[in-house]
Enzyme design. Structure first.
Site, PDB file in Angstrom:
ATOM      1  N   SER A   8      55.129  63.630 -83.525  1.00 17.36           N
ATOM      2  CA  SER A   8      53.771  63.200 -83.204  1.00 17.36           C
ATOM      3  C   SER A   8      53.750  62.374 -81.932  1.00 17.36           C
ATOM      4  O   SER A   8      54.655  61.577 -81.673  1.00 17.36           O
ATOM      5  CB  SER A   8      53.203  62.345 -84.342  1.00 17.36           C
ATOM      6  OG  SER A   8      52.765  63.140 -85.396  1.00 17.36           O
ATOM      7  N   ASP A  35      42.516  61.632 -81.797  1.00 19.15           N
ATOM      8  CA  ASP A  35      43.836  61.078 -82.121  1.00 19.15           C
ATOM      9  C   ASP A  35      44.661  60.901 -80.843  1.00 19.15           C
ATOM     10  O   ASP A  35      45.595  61.654 -80.568  1.00 19.15           O
ATOM     11  CB  ASP A  35      44.547  62.011 -83.109  1.00 19.15           C
ATOM     12  CG  ASP A  35      45.819  61.401 -83.676  1.00 19.15           C
ATOM     13  OD1 ASP A  35      46.088  60.218 -83.388  1.00 19.15           O
ATOM     14  OD2 ASP A  35      46.545  62.114 -84.399  1.00 19.15           O
ATOM     15  N   HIS A  89      47.537  57.845 -84.345  1.00 14.10           N
ATOM     16  CA  HIS A  89      48.069  57.603 -85.688  1.00 14.10           C
ATOM     17  C   HIS A  89      49.510  57.103 -85.673  1.00 14.10           C
ATOM     18  O   HIS A  89      50.066  56.763 -86.722  1.00 14.10           O
ATOM     19  CB  HIS A  89      47.944  58.865 -86.564  1.00 14.10           C
ATOM     20  CG  HIS A  89      48.939  59.942 -86.285  1.00 14.10           C
ATOM     21  ND1 HIS A  89      48.639  61.070 -85.553  1.00 14.10           N
ATOM     22  CD2 HIS A  89      50.239  60.075 -86.655  1.00 14.10           C
ATOM     23  CE1 HIS A  89      49.710  61.846 -85.493  1.00 14.10           C
ATOM     24  NE2 HIS A  89      50.688  61.267 -86.143  1.00 14.10           N
TER      25      HIS A  89
END
Length: 255
Positions: free
Chosen positions: A203, A108, A64
């Site tokens: 992230s 992910d 992402h």
């Protein structure tokens, strides 16, 4: 310019509880260049996500984290607001998301092919991957690191920070996150509000357990990254070792 908050908004829309791309809350400033595998993924000179260098020409991160085709990887950095002599800035030539990633929570994970090989030295080094399907015991202390926000409504950190989080039992992660948690491909951690941990901007960064990157930072509670009622969730790296090795092999001598 596409900003990191676009990804945060996207992930918030995916569930009633929500998740957000995940800075380090509390913790401590890392010793400069003590984590030479760390990568800052940037758009237009602005930090967006973290990542780790696993080969001279490949960085592992979260799927992402891709916002556009203009990403630059910064290696050898401690203070990303400065042009340190140790830094290497390399453009990304190929974005290889896991084929089953559909823009939500599962799968992910992404590999970034660098336009040129990084120069390995005392500031820039690769990190070895864990063994395929190796067991990760619950309750062990692991380290997270990144340049993300230092609190839900606080600015990001210019210098690399790190903190410790403890692995949670998969059954507890599943009970809390329900359909958003897949214990075959995810792991999660528990923490206290005082101790803190990951937040927006972290992230794609690593969860290091016993010197190996066992997790890639994936998502947190959308309203408060430091809410201990919602464990921090990471993509389980050892579940994807065959795919990672396949991609690396296929791109061994590809420019």
């Amino acid at each position: 310019m596409i900003h990191a908050y676009c990804i945060i908004l996207l992930l918030q829309l995916l569930s009633p509880t929500g998740g957000s791309e995940s800075g380090i809350v509390n913790g401590k400033v890392s010793k400069p260049h003590s984590r030479p595998y760390m990568a800052s993924l940037q758009y237009d000179g602005q930090h967006s996500c973290g990542g780790i260098l696993i080969r001279e020409d490949f960085v592992l991160t979260a799927a992402h984290c891709k916002q556009s085709d203009t990403m630059t990887v910064v290696l050898g950095a401690h203070n990303i607001s400065k042009k340190e002599k140790s830094q290497q800035r390399i453009n990304v030539t190929k974005y290889i998301k896991h084929p089953k990633y559909n823009g939500k929570y599962d799968y992910d994970i992404m590999l970034l092919k660098l336009k040129k090989n990084a120069t390995l030295n005392k500031f820039v080094k690769t990190i070895g991957l864990p063994k395929k399907k190796g067991k990760i015991p619950a309750n062990i202390k692991c380290t997270v690191a990144g340049w993300g926000r230092t609190g839900q409504d606080k600015p990001a950190s210019d210098v690399l920070k790190e903190n410790t989080e403890k692995l949670q039992f998969n059954s507890e992660c599943k009970y809390i996150w329900q359909q958003y948690f897949d214990d075959d491909s995810m792991i999660c951690t528990k923490f206290t509000r005082k101790a803190g941990g990951i937040c927006q901007g972290d992230s794609g960064g690593p969860l290091i357990c016993n010197t190996k990157p066992q997790g890639i930072t994936a998502f947190t509670d959308k309203n408060d990254c430091n809410n201990p009622e919602w464990p921090h969730v990471f993509t389980k790296v050892n579940a994807f070792i065959p795919w990672i090795k396949k991609v690396l092999k296929e791109n061994r001598n590809v420019a």
